[in-house]
Design a protein around this motif. Structure first.
Motif, short mmCIF file in Angstrom:
data_model
loop_
_atom_site.label_atom_id
_atom_site.label_comp_id
_atom_site.label_asym_id
_atom_site.label_seq_id
_atom_site.Cartn_x
_atom_site.Cartn_y
_atom_site.Cartn_z
N THR A 166 3.62 1.47 3.34
CA THR A 166 3.66 -0.30 4.06
C THR A 166 3.79 -1.42 3.83
N TYR A 215 1.04 -1.17 0.13
CA TYR A 215 0.66 0.07 0.32
C TYR A 215 0.68 1.11 0.28
N TYR A 234 2.84 -2.22 10.35
CA TYR A 234 1.35 -1.20 10.59
C TYR A 234 2.15 0.47 10.65
N LYS A 235 2.94 -0.09 10.63
CA LYS A 235 3.89 1.95 10.31
C LYS A 235 4.31 1.72 8.81
N TYR A 236 4.47 3.10 8.73
CA TYR A 236 4.91 3.74 7.02
C TYR A 236 6.41 3.78 7.09
N GLN A 248 3.15 18.62 1.84
CA GLN A 248 3.44 19.02 2.49
C GLN A 248 3.84 20.70 2.41
N PHE A 296 8.38 6.60 5.37
CA PHE A 296 8.70 7.63 4.90
C PHE A 296 9.84 7.87 3.06
N TYR A 321 2.00 12.18 0.06
CA TYR A 321 1.56 13.23 0.64
C TYR A 321 2.11 14.63 -0.05
N GLY A 329 4.91 24.94 7.25
CA GLY A 329 3.80 25.13 7.92
C GLY A 329 2.78 24.58 8.54
N LYS A 330 3.10 23.03 7.62
CA LYS A 330 1.83 22.51 7.86
C LYS A 330 2.12 20.79 8.17
N GLY A 331 0.69 20.20 8.25
CA GLY A 331 1.29 19.00 8.43
C GLY A 331 1.27 18.48 7.00
N PRO A 332 1.73 16.80 6.69
CA PRO A 332 1.46 16.14 5.55
C PRO A 332 -0.05 15.98 4.91
N PHE A 358 5.62 13.91 -1.31
CA PHE A 358 6.30 12.77 -0.14
C PHE A 358 5.82 11.65 -0.63
N ILE A 378 1.35 5.67 -0.32
CA ILE A 378 0.41 7.20 -0.01
C ILE A 378 1.43 8.21 -0.69
N PHE A 407 -3.01 13.99 2.74
CA PHE A 407 -3.40 12.76 1.64
C PHE A 407 -3.07 12.96 0.54
#
Lengths: 113, 112
Positions: free
Chosen positions: B93, B32, B98-100, B38, B102, B36, B41-44, B89, B34, B46
């Motif tokens: 996974t 899987y 359970y983790k990605y 960014q 990046f 992103y 000053g902001k979060g990633p 980015f 993804i 989707f």
């Protein structure tokens, strides 16, 4: 309506202090995460909780301790802060653990002096 | 160890042109992926995702291509606009982890 929120947005503190960052999500998700983003923009997973249970615990100093009082909240407590802890910390959540989209909060910029 | 890398740290494109951002991953079990975006000053945020049983997926002005043979995926942005300027980015996974992981990020600059 903010989906994933973090407080504070900025945190400036002295070395050796203890600080906490709070995260809340109103998406009804079961899984929450903490990431650290360094000055080169590299994002690295630190912890993940699924329904209040720790499922990811990367190689992070034990000065960092996550706490999940309920599945909508995941807080990060850091003891004895060091210069190298300076970074942007992101909280994220996903519907379930695994191959599901993660939604990120706005980040907390931590500066340790 | 497992890694996800990007070919270019910075990509500059003219407004209106198409952008292609590339990403390579190392774990053949990754299932899987993804992309992103960014902004400063902001979060990633989707953009689009794709599962390993697909080769291509399209969204609004964006297309993700997955080549499992060479472990490569790309993000194509059509008619790039100034608002597309950001760091992009890719993340991957694998089942049961359970983790990605990046990638290091590509900064897209849109030139007027």
């Amino acid at each position: 309506d903010t989906a994933v929120s973090q407080t504070p947005k900025y945190l400036v503190t002295q070395m050796g202090n203890d600080k906490s960052i709070k995260c809340e999500q109103n998406l009804g998700h079961d899984t929450m995460y903490w990431y650290k983003q360094d000055s080169k923009k590299f994002l690295k997973i630190m912890f993940s909780y699924n329904n209040k249970e720790l499922i990811i615990n990367e190689t992070v100093p034990n000065r960092f301790s996550p706490k999940s009082p309920d599945k909508a909240h995941l807080n990060l407590h850091i003891n004895s802060l060091e210069l190298g802890d300076s970074a942007v910390y992101f909280c994220a959540s996903s519907l379930l653990a695994g191959a599901h989209t993660q939604y990120f909060g706005p980040g907390t910029r931590l500066t340790v002096l | 160890g497992e890694s996800v890398g990007l070919h270019l740290p910075t990509l500059s494109v003219q407004e209106g042109d198409n952008s292609i951002i590339n990403c390579a991953y190392s774990n053949s079990a990754s299932d899987y992926f993804i992309w992103y975006k960014q902004e400063s000053g902001k979060g990633p945020q989707f953009i689009i995702d794709i599962r390993s049983n697909m080769d291509k997926r399209q969204g609004q002005r964006v297309t993700v291509l997955l080549n499992k043979t060479v472990k490569h995926l790309s993000l194509q942005i059509a008619a790039t606009q100034p608002g597309d300027s950001a760091v992009y980015f890719c993340a991957a996974t694998s089942p049961g982890t359970y983790k990605y992981i990046f990638g290091t990020g590509t900064r897209l600059k849109v030139l007027a």
